[in-house]
Design a protein around this motif. Structure first.
Motif, PDB file in Angstrom:
ATOM      1  N   PRO A  85       5.297  12.693   3.955  1.00  0.00           N
ATOM      2  CA  PRO A  85       6.626  12.123   3.699  1.00  0.00           C
ATOM      3  C   PRO A  85       6.848  10.739   4.286  1.00  0.00           C
ATOM      4  CG  PRO A  85       6.733  14.023   5.192  1.00  0.00           C
ATOM      5  CD  PRO A  85       5.361  13.999   4.634  1.00  0.00           C
ATOM      6  N   GLU A  86       6.052  10.346   5.273  1.00  0.00           N
ATOM      7  CA  GLU A  86       6.238   9.010   5.848  1.00  0.00           C
ATOM      8  C   GLU A  86       5.574   7.921   5.005  1.00  0.00           C
ATOM      9  OE1 GLU A  86       5.454   8.629   9.961  1.00  0.00           O
ATOM     10  OE2 GLU A  86       6.751  10.293  10.533  1.00  0.00           O
ATOM     11  N   ASP A  87       4.774   8.326   4.009  1.00  0.00           N
ATOM     12  CA  ASP A  87       4.223   7.327   3.093  1.00  0.00           C
ATOM     13  C   ASP A  87       5.284   7.053   2.030  1.00  0.00           C
ATOM     14  OD1 ASP A  87       2.882   5.950   0.971  1.00  0.00           O
ATOM     15  OD2 ASP A  87       0.966   6.656   1.780  1.00  0.00           O
ATOM     16  N   ARG A 118     -13.255   9.641  -3.034  1.00  0.00           N
ATOM     17  CA  ARG A 118     -13.301   8.399  -2.265  1.00  0.00           C
ATOM     18  C   ARG A 118     -11.880   7.852  -2.128  1.00  0.00           C
ATOM     19  NH1 ARG A 118     -14.545   3.108  -1.843  1.00  0.00           N
ATOM     20  NH2 ARG A 118     -16.578   2.478  -1.060  1.00  0.00           N
ATOM     21  N   PRO A 119     -11.416   7.583  -0.898  1.00  0.00           N
ATOM     22  CA  PRO A 119     -10.049   7.073  -0.730  1.00  0.00           C
ATOM     23  C   PRO A 119      -9.936   5.620  -1.136  1.00  0.00           C
ATOM     24  CG  PRO A 119     -11.183   7.131   1.376  1.00  0.00           C
ATOM     25  CD  PRO A 119     -12.119   7.751   0.374  1.00  0.00           C
ATOM     26  N   GLY A 120      -8.705   5.206  -1.433  1.00  0.00           N
ATOM     27  CA  GLY A 120      -8.447   3.808  -1.726  1.00  0.00           C
ATOM     28  C   GLY A 120      -7.999   3.065  -0.478  1.00  0.00           C
ATOM     29  N   ALA A 121      -7.898   1.748  -0.611  1.00  0.00           N
ATOM     30  CA  ALA A 121      -7.388   0.937   0.498  1.00  0.00           C
ATOM     31  C   ALA A 121      -5.915   1.275   0.727  1.00  0.00           C
ATOM     32  CB  ALA A 121      -7.556  -0.544   0.179  1.00  0.00           C
ATOM     33  N   VAL A 122      -5.504   1.296   1.987  1.00  0.00           N
ATOM     34  CA  VAL A 122      -4.141   1.694   2.348  1.00  0.00           C
ATOM     35  C   VAL A 122      -3.314   0.457   2.681  1.00  0.00           C
ATOM     36  CG1 VAL A 122      -2.747   3.032   3.964  1.00  0.00           C
ATOM     37  CG2 VAL A 122      -4.983   3.897   3.242  1.00  0.00           C
ATOM     38  N   PRO A 123      -2.251   0.193   1.923  1.00  0.00           N
ATOM     39  CA  PRO A 123      -1.421  -0.985   2.224  1.00  0.00           C
ATOM     40  C   PRO A 123      -0.677  -0.822   3.544  1.00  0.00           C
ATOM     41  CG  PRO A 123      -0.440   0.334   0.470  1.00  0.00           C
ATOM     42  CD  PRO A 123      -1.771   0.940   0.749  1.00  0.00           C
ATOM     43  N   MET A 124      -0.463  -1.946   4.217  1.00  0.00           N
ATOM     44  CA  MET A 124       0.254  -1.928   5.500  1.00  0.00           C
ATOM     45  C   MET A 124       1.642  -2.535   5.323  1.00  0.00           C
ATOM     46  SD  MET A 124      -2.761  -2.910   8.209  1.00  0.00           S
ATOM     47  CE  MET A 124      -3.044  -4.512   7.482  1.00  0.00           C
ATOM     48  N   LYS A 125       2.585  -2.119   6.161  1.00  0.00           N
ATOM     49  CA  LYS A 125       3.952  -2.619   6.071  1.00  0.00           C
ATOM     50  C   LYS A 125       4.012  -4.134   6.246  1.00  0.00           C
ATOM     51  CE  LYS A 125       6.096   1.646   7.762  1.00  0.00           C
ATOM     52  NZ  LYS A 125       6.865   2.277   8.864  1.00  0.00           N
ATOM     53  N   GLY A 128      -1.264  -6.930   3.734  1.00  0.00           N
ATOM     54  CA  GLY A 128      -2.681  -6.642   3.891  1.00  0.00           C
ATOM     55  C   GLY A 128      -2.952  -5.162   3.680  1.00  0.00           C
ATOM     56  N   VAL A 129      -4.212  -4.792   3.816  1.00  0.00           N
ATOM     57  CA  VAL A 129      -4.590  -3.395   3.612  1.00  0.00           C
ATOM     58  C   VAL A 129      -5.557  -2.946   4.698  1.00  0.00           C
ATOM     59  CG1 VAL A 129      -4.294  -3.486   1.104  1.00  0.00           C
ATOM     60  CG2 VAL A 129      -6.543  -3.993   2.113  1.00  0.00           C
ATOM     61  N   GLN A 130      -5.583  -1.636   4.897  1.00  0.00           N
ATOM     62  CA  GLN A 130      -6.649  -1.030   5.692  1.00  0.00           C
ATOM     63  C   GLN A 130      -7.782  -0.716   4.724  1.00  0.00           C
ATOM     64  OE1 GLN A 130      -5.468   2.087   8.540  1.00  0.00           O
ATOM     65  NE2 GLN A 130      -3.369   1.769   7.832  1.00  0.00           N
ATOM     66  N   ALA A 131      -8.991  -1.016   5.118  1.00  0.00           N
ATOM     67  CA  ALA A 131     -10.141  -0.715   4.265  1.00  0.00           C
ATOM     68  C   ALA A 131     -10.199   0.794   4.018  1.00  0.00           C
ATOM     69  CB  ALA A 131     -11.429  -1.200   4.928  1.00  0.00           C
TER      70      ALA A 131
END
Length: 205
Positions: A85-87, A118-125, A128-131
């Motif tokens: 839920p925090e996403d 395989r996970p995708g890149a995670v966007p940051m607040k 940019g993204v986390q690999a």
């Protein structure tokens, strides 16, 4: 002759073992309580994304396999969305994707493995993204507090230099301990070293 014990012995409440499997993976401990144990399916059939298999061994400071490890896996889906839920994009997360799993090592060999997408890149607040990465949490006999680490994919080297966690590692040569090895299409190897030369980077989360 029995030697005197000049210190207090650890109790089961102070360490993850030897009862960790009875509580968290009862089938492995010989208790057939469920048709399917919790955490065995991270991504149900039909969840979009590249299917992958990850395997490895957890080794102690002498290089010997640790054979009673329980590993939990946390990850985003193929679009970098967590089923949490925090996403803010949780409503868009792929149906049937749990994003969480639990595996244990083979008691004879210490090998562990799981299948997922395989996970995708995670966007940051902040932009940019986390690999793309998997978060792994380990407990075993003698580990009083679970150890957290991450596994990254070698194909994403272009994103590793901008990933905030990898960038925070001061000893740059140790970044390599968080990068899996590609063994075949869709198959990765990620051995974890608890101590000694090549010690895996663990994260305080």
């Amino acid at each position: 002759m029995v030697q005197p014990l000049n210190y207090l012995k650890e109790t089961p409440s102070q360490t993850a073992g030897p009862y960790v499997h009875i509580g968290l993976a009862p089938g492995a401990a010989g208790f057939r309580l469920f048709e399917q144990e919790l955490g065995q399916v991270i991504a149900a059939p039909g969840v979009p994304g590249e299917r992958i298999r990850v395997s490895g061994v957890v080794r102690d400071g002498t290089g010997a396999p640790v054979k009673d490890v329980l590993i939990e896996v946390w990850q985003a889906d193929a679009n970098g969305i967590y089923p949490h839920p925090e996403d803010p994009r949780v409503a868009e997360c792929a149906p049937g994707f749990r994003g969480w799993g639990r595996v244990i090592t083979e008691f004879e060999t210490g090998e562990w493995a799981f299948e997922t997408i395989r996970p995708g890149a995670v966007p940051m607040k902040a932009g940019g993204v986390q690999a793309p990465h998997l978060t792994l949490w380990l407990v075993a006999r003698g580990i009083n507090v679970g150890l957290a680490t991450r596994m990254y994919f070698p194909e994403d080297a272009g994103l590793h230099d901008t990933d905030p966690v990898l960038r925070s590692i001061e000893q740059r040569q140790r970044v390599a301990t968080l990068i899996a090895k590609a063994e075949a299409p869709g198959q990765y190897r990620f051995d974890i070293r608890l101590q000694g030369e090549g010690e895996t980077v663990f994260i305080d989360i």
